[in-house]
Design an enzyme around this catalytic site. Structure first.
Site, PDB file in Angstrom:
ATOM      1  N   ARG A   1      -6.634  11.477  -5.705  1.00  0.00           N
ATOM      2  CA  ARG A   1      -7.879  10.761  -5.438  1.00  0.00           C
ATOM      3  C   ARG A   1      -9.055  11.726  -5.500  1.00  0.00           C
ATOM      4  O   ARG A   1     -10.112  11.389  -6.040  1.00  0.00           O
ATOM      5  CB  ARG A   1      -7.796  10.109  -4.064  1.00  0.00           C
ATOM      6  CG  ARG A   1      -8.971   9.231  -3.689  1.00  0.00           C
ATOM      7  CD  ARG A   1      -8.730   8.753  -2.261  1.00  0.00           C
ATOM      8  NE  ARG A   1      -9.707   7.817  -1.777  1.00  0.00           N
ATOM      9  CZ  ARG A   1     -10.894   8.157  -1.299  1.00  0.00           C
ATOM     10  NH1 ARG A   1     -11.273   9.414  -1.310  1.00  0.00           N
ATOM     11  NH2 ARG A   1     -11.706   7.219  -0.842  1.00  0.00           N
TER      12      ARG A   1
ATOM     13  N   ARG B   1      -3.233   6.781   1.246  1.00  0.00           N
ATOM     14  CA  ARG B   1      -3.701   8.008   1.908  1.00  0.00           C
ATOM     15  C   ARG B   1      -2.697   8.675   2.827  1.00  0.00           C
ATOM     16  O   ARG B   1      -2.891   9.823   3.203  1.00  0.00           O
ATOM     17  CB  ARG B   1      -4.986   7.700   2.694  1.00  0.00           C
ATOM     18  CG  ARG B   1      -6.178   7.482   1.783  1.00  0.00           C
ATOM     19  CD  ARG B   1      -7.295   6.773   2.502  1.00  0.00           C
ATOM     20  NE  ARG B   1      -6.879   5.413   2.782  1.00  0.00           N
ATOM     21  CZ  ARG B   1      -7.630   4.505   3.404  1.00  0.00           C
ATOM     22  NH1 ARG B   1      -8.832   4.839   3.828  1.00  0.00           N
ATOM     23  NH2 ARG B   1      -7.182   3.287   3.618  1.00  0.00           N
TER      24      ARG B   1
ATOM     25  N   ASP C   1      -7.134  -2.625  -6.962  1.00  0.00           N
ATOM     26  CA  ASP C   1      -7.615  -3.308  -5.758  1.00  0.00           C
ATOM     27  C   ASP C   1      -7.958  -4.752  -6.107  1.00  0.00           C
ATOM     28  O   ASP C   1      -8.300  -5.040  -7.256  1.00  0.00           O
ATOM     29  CB  ASP C   1      -8.849  -2.606  -5.183  1.00  0.00           C
ATOM     30  CG  ASP C   1      -9.122  -3.086  -3.757  1.00  0.00           C
ATOM     31  OD1 ASP C   1      -8.473  -2.573  -2.830  1.00  0.00           O
ATOM     32  OD2 ASP C   1      -9.930  -4.007  -3.585  1.00  0.00           O
TER      33      ASP C   1
ATOM     34  N   TYR D   1     -14.690 -12.264   0.634  1.00  0.00           N
ATOM     35  CA  TYR D   1     -15.446 -11.053   0.272  1.00  0.00           C
ATOM     36  C   TYR D   1     -16.774 -11.399  -0.395  1.00  0.00           C
ATOM     37  O   TYR D   1     -17.796 -10.762  -0.142  1.00  0.00           O
ATOM     38  CB  TYR D   1     -14.602 -10.137  -0.626  1.00  0.00           C
ATOM     39  CG  TYR D   1     -13.625  -9.339   0.195  1.00  0.00           C
ATOM     40  CD1 TYR D   1     -14.042  -8.228   0.923  1.00  0.00           C
ATOM     41  CD2 TYR D   1     -12.297  -9.722   0.309  1.00  0.00           C
ATOM     42  CE1 TYR D   1     -13.172  -7.519   1.723  1.00  0.00           C
ATOM     43  CE2 TYR D   1     -11.405  -9.022   1.104  1.00  0.00           C
ATOM     44  CZ  TYR D   1     -11.854  -7.917   1.812  1.00  0.00           C
ATOM     45  OH  TYR D   1     -10.991  -7.238   2.622  1.00  0.00           O
TER      46      TYR D   1
ATOM     47  N   ARG E   1       0.819  -1.226   0.000  1.00  0.00           N
ATOM     48  CA  ARG E   1       0.000   0.000   0.000  1.00  0.00           C
ATOM     49  C   ARG E   1       0.845   1.265   0.000  1.00  0.00           C
ATOM     50  O   ARG E   1       0.464   2.275   0.593  1.00  0.00           O
ATOM     51  CB  ARG E   1      -0.938   0.044   1.216  1.00  0.00           C
ATOM     52  CG  ARG E   1      -1.992  -1.031   1.240  1.00  0.00           C
ATOM     53  CD  ARG E   1      -3.232  -0.561   0.498  1.00  0.00           C
ATOM     54  NE  ARG E   1      -4.207  -1.630   0.445  1.00  0.00           N
ATOM     55  CZ  ARG E   1      -5.277  -1.684   1.237  1.00  0.00           C
ATOM     56  NH1 ARG E   1      -5.509  -0.744   2.098  1.00  0.00           N
ATOM     57  NH2 ARG E   1      -6.112  -2.690   1.123  1.00  0.00           N
TER      58      ARG E   1
HETATM   59  O1  CP3 Z   1      -0.081  -1.673  -2.410  1.00  0.00           O
HETATM   60  C1  CP3 Z   1      -0.383  -0.765  -3.207  1.00  0.00           C
HETATM   61  O2  CP3 Z   1       0.080   0.398  -3.113  1.00  0.00           O
HETATM   62  C2  CP3 Z   1      -1.297  -1.111  -4.381  1.00  0.00           C
HETATM   63  C3  CP3 Z   1      -2.674  -0.868  -4.167  1.00  0.00           C
HETATM   64  C4  CP3 Z   1      -3.558  -1.838  -3.383  1.00  0.00           C
HETATM   65  C5  CP3 Z   1      -4.800  -1.406  -2.841  1.00  0.00           C
HETATM   66  N1  CP3 Z   1      -5.459  -2.494  -2.372  1.00  0.00           N
HETATM   67  C6  CP3 Z   1      -5.272  -0.015  -2.848  1.00  0.00           C
HETATM   68  C7  CP3 Z   1      -6.327   0.402  -1.905  1.00  0.00           C
HETATM   69  C8  CP3 Z   1      -3.457  -3.205  -3.140  1.00  0.00           C
HETATM   70  C9  CP3 Z   1      -2.313  -4.158  -3.446  1.00  0.00           C
HETATM   71  C10 CP3 Z   1      -4.676  -3.600  -2.500  1.00  0.00           C
HETATM   72  C11 CP3 Z   1      -4.976  -4.998  -2.133  1.00  0.00           C
HETATM   73  C12 CP3 Z   1      -6.127  -5.283  -1.265  1.00  0.00           C
HETATM   74  N2  CP3 Z   1      -7.372  -4.703  -1.274  1.00  0.00           N
HETATM   75  C13 CP3 Z   1      -6.144  -6.321  -0.294  1.00  0.00           C
HETATM   76  C14 CP3 Z   1      -5.005  -7.273  -0.017  1.00  0.00           C
HETATM   77  C15 CP3 Z   1      -3.965  -6.637   0.843  1.00  0.00           C
HETATM   78  C16 CP3 Z   1      -4.409  -6.383   2.259  1.00  0.00           C
HETATM   79  O3  CP3 Z   1      -4.495  -5.204   2.626  1.00  0.00           O
HETATM   80  O4  CP3 Z   1      -4.643  -7.368   2.971  1.00  0.00           O
HETATM   81  C17 CP3 Z   1      -7.405  -6.311   0.330  1.00  0.00           C
HETATM   82  C18 CP3 Z   1      -7.873  -7.225   1.428  1.00  0.00           C
HETATM   83  C19 CP3 Z   1      -8.181  -5.296  -0.313  1.00  0.00           C
HETATM   84  C20 CP3 Z   1      -9.597  -4.933  -0.041  1.00  0.00           C
HETATM   85  C21 CP3 Z   1      -9.701  -3.532   0.433  1.00  0.00           C
HETATM   86  N3  CP3 Z   1      -9.536  -2.402  -0.365  1.00  0.00           N
HETATM   87  C22 CP3 Z   1     -10.010  -3.072   1.740  1.00  0.00           C
HETATM   88  C23 CP3 Z   1     -10.270  -3.975   2.940  1.00  0.00           C
HETATM   89  C24 CP3 Z   1     -10.026  -1.686   1.700  1.00  0.00           C
HETATM   90  C25 CP3 Z   1     -10.410  -0.774   2.822  1.00  0.00           C
HETATM   91  C26 CP3 Z   1      -9.326  -0.617   3.827  1.00  0.00           C
HETATM   92  C27 CP3 Z   1      -8.578   0.651   3.607  1.00  0.00           C
HETATM   93  O5  CP3 Z   1      -7.332   0.623   3.655  1.00  0.00           O
HETATM   94  O6  CP3 Z   1      -9.243   1.671   3.438  1.00  0.00           O
HETATM   95  C28 CP3 Z   1      -9.683  -1.279   0.388  1.00  0.00           C
HETATM   96  C29 CP3 Z   1      -9.546   0.099  -0.113  1.00  0.00           C
HETATM   97  C30 CP3 Z   1      -8.220   0.487  -0.695  1.00  0.00           C
HETATM   98  N4  CP3 Z   1      -7.463  -0.295  -1.530  1.00  0.00           N
HETATM   99  C31 CP3 Z   1      -7.561   1.730  -0.520  1.00  0.00           C
HETATM  100  C32 CP3 Z   1      -6.381   1.680  -1.256  1.00  0.00           C
HETATM  101  C33 CP3 Z   1      -5.343   2.782  -1.427  1.00  0.00           C
HETATM  102  C34 CP3 Z   1      -8.101   2.907   0.268  1.00  0.00           C
HETATM  103  C35 CP3 Z   1      -9.038   3.625  -0.659  1.00  0.00           C
HETATM  104  C36 CP3 Z   1      -9.071   5.096  -0.459  1.00  0.00           C
HETATM  105  O7  CP3 Z   1      -8.219   5.815  -1.042  1.00  0.00           O
HETATM  106  O8  CP3 Z   1      -9.974   5.513   0.252  1.00  0.00           O
END
Ligand code: CP3
Length: 341
Positions: free
Chosen positions: A38, A29, A75, A152, A25
């Site tokens: 964003r 943010r 994502d 999910y 990640r």
């Molecule tokens: O790593 C990176 O920089 C690449 C981007 C990336 C995102 N999601 C962006 C994201 C990657 C590799 C993921 C994978 C992902 N998404 C996983 C596996 C990794 C992990 O964290 O266990 C999972 C379970 C998800 C599902 C997901 N997406 C969740 C549970 C959430 C909400 C939690 C949170 O951090 O807000 C997201 C949203 C998400 N995915 C964001 C980002 C940058 C936040 C969105 C925003 O900008 O509001």
């Protein structure tokens, strides 16, 4: 240094001058420039679906920090649109399925429609990031692992205990197994498309693996995960499997064809390396350390390095960086790995 630099060298267990490092990640943010892009995109999903902006946020952390790898911004839920799944991200950030697939009748209705719009968009973003990166910086593609995606689908969002998803496996093993295989096949195509577009390595995220016992993981999850990973043989790029909370699963991972296993802070790096001979390991600082003052971050990072194997090691956090992380903490983490403090 050859293409892919020290990141690909460490995946291949070749000697490196220092451990390569990136952060899960790393585009997100905690970076003010991410928050600006964003809001320009309007929403997280339209950011993912606009290749120019997805490429831009992928590159943002590389402009600030000397990471050895970039990971394409997207994502794990995005490619589920190719299976006819509809979802949204609520304002608190979490994904929500419009109609969770609670049982065998709904699972049987899942059809893979072939690579769709979201696959083409991620390919466009990958091609432009690859063109912009120096050759010694690797670009990672990624997808969700069958079990984490199934959680999910069944739970309809992020679950604390995954009880409904586990009950689905235990009550309906045959159709649940078919669901996992359908997800594996769709994700294999998705990753092959990412490699074709320019990804140098791929990471499969099994974030919720640790919710299962070794027996359940071996019985239900290993066959579909192996199928996904085997289909990537032809791509000839390093395969990384992230196993969240999986310290009890190390022996179960042995049959999986991966070059790198990525573990969190609950798993000892050396124990992982010993349990998985011939594989590299990645991880594993607790992201909560990055909320502490920089000197504590540096000290914790040096302790992580001291506990890491000498060959085949990629430094990272144990899970995604938290949105409330100060940028100075990332500087301290990197300085401890790359020298400079
Ligand atoms: O790593 C990176 O920089 C690449 C981007 C990336 C995102 N999601 C962006 C994201 C990657 C590799 C993921 C994978 C992902 N998404 C996983 C596996 C990794 C992990 O964290 O266990 C999972 C379970 C998800 C599902 C997901 N997406 C969740 C549970 C959430 C909400 C939690 C949170 O951090 O807000 C997201 C949203 C998400 N995915 C964001 C980002 C940058 C936040 C969105 C925003 O900008 O509001």
């Amino acid at each position: 240094m050859r293409t892919g630099g020290r990141f690909l060298a460490a995946c291949r267990r070749e000697p490196v001058d220092r451990p390569p490092v990136w952060i899960m990640r790393q585009a997100g943010r905690y970076l003010p420039e991410y928050r600006r892009t964003r809001s320009e995109a309007g929403s997280f999903l339209s950011l993912c679906r606009t290749p120019r902006l997805a490429a831009e946020v992928t590159l943002q952390p590389l402009r600030r920090f000397a990471f050895d790898a970039a990971i394409i911004f997207s994502d794990i839920l995005l490619p589920l649109t190719s299976l006819g799944i509809d979802f949204a991200f609520s304002d608190d950030g979490g994904p929500r399925l419009r109609e969770p697939l609670r049982g065998p009748t709904e699972w049987a209705g899942l059809r893979y429609h072939g690579p769709g719009d979201d696959t083409r968009k991620v390919q466009d973003a990958i091609a432009s990031v690859r063109a912009a990166l120096p050759t010694d910086t690797a670009l990672l593609g990624f997808c969700g692992a069958p079990w984490t995606l199934a959680s999910y689908l069944v739970e309809g969002g992020t679950s604390r205990d995954h009880a409904a998803a586990k009950a689905a496996l235990f009550s309906h093993p045959e159709p649940a197994g078919k669901l996992l295989v359908a997800l594996a096949d769709a994700m294999a195509e998705y990753l092959l498309a990412q490699v074709e577009a320019g990804a140098d390595a791929v990471q499969v995220f099994d974030s919720w693996a640790g919710a299962l016992s070794p027996a359940a993981y071996t019985e239900f999850v290993v066959p579909a995960t192996r199928r996904l990973l085997e289909r990537l043989d032809e791509a000839q790029v390093p395969r990384i499997l992230y196993v969240g909370g999986g310290s009890h699963l190390l022996p179960s991972l042995v049959p999986l064809p991966v070059e790198v296993v990525s573990v969190d802070w609950r798993t000892d790096l050396l124990a992982a390396s010993v349990a998985l001979p011939g594989r590299s390991v990645q991880g594993n600082l607790d992201p909560a350390f990055l909320l502490a003052p920089p000197d504590i971050v540096g000290e914790a990072t040096r302790r992580m390095l001291a506990a890491a194997p000498a060959v085949g090691y990629i430094a990272n956090l144990g899970h995604g960086i938290r949105p409330d992380t100060p940028v100075e903490s990332v500087d301290a983490f990197l300085a401890a790995i790359q020298g400079g403090s």
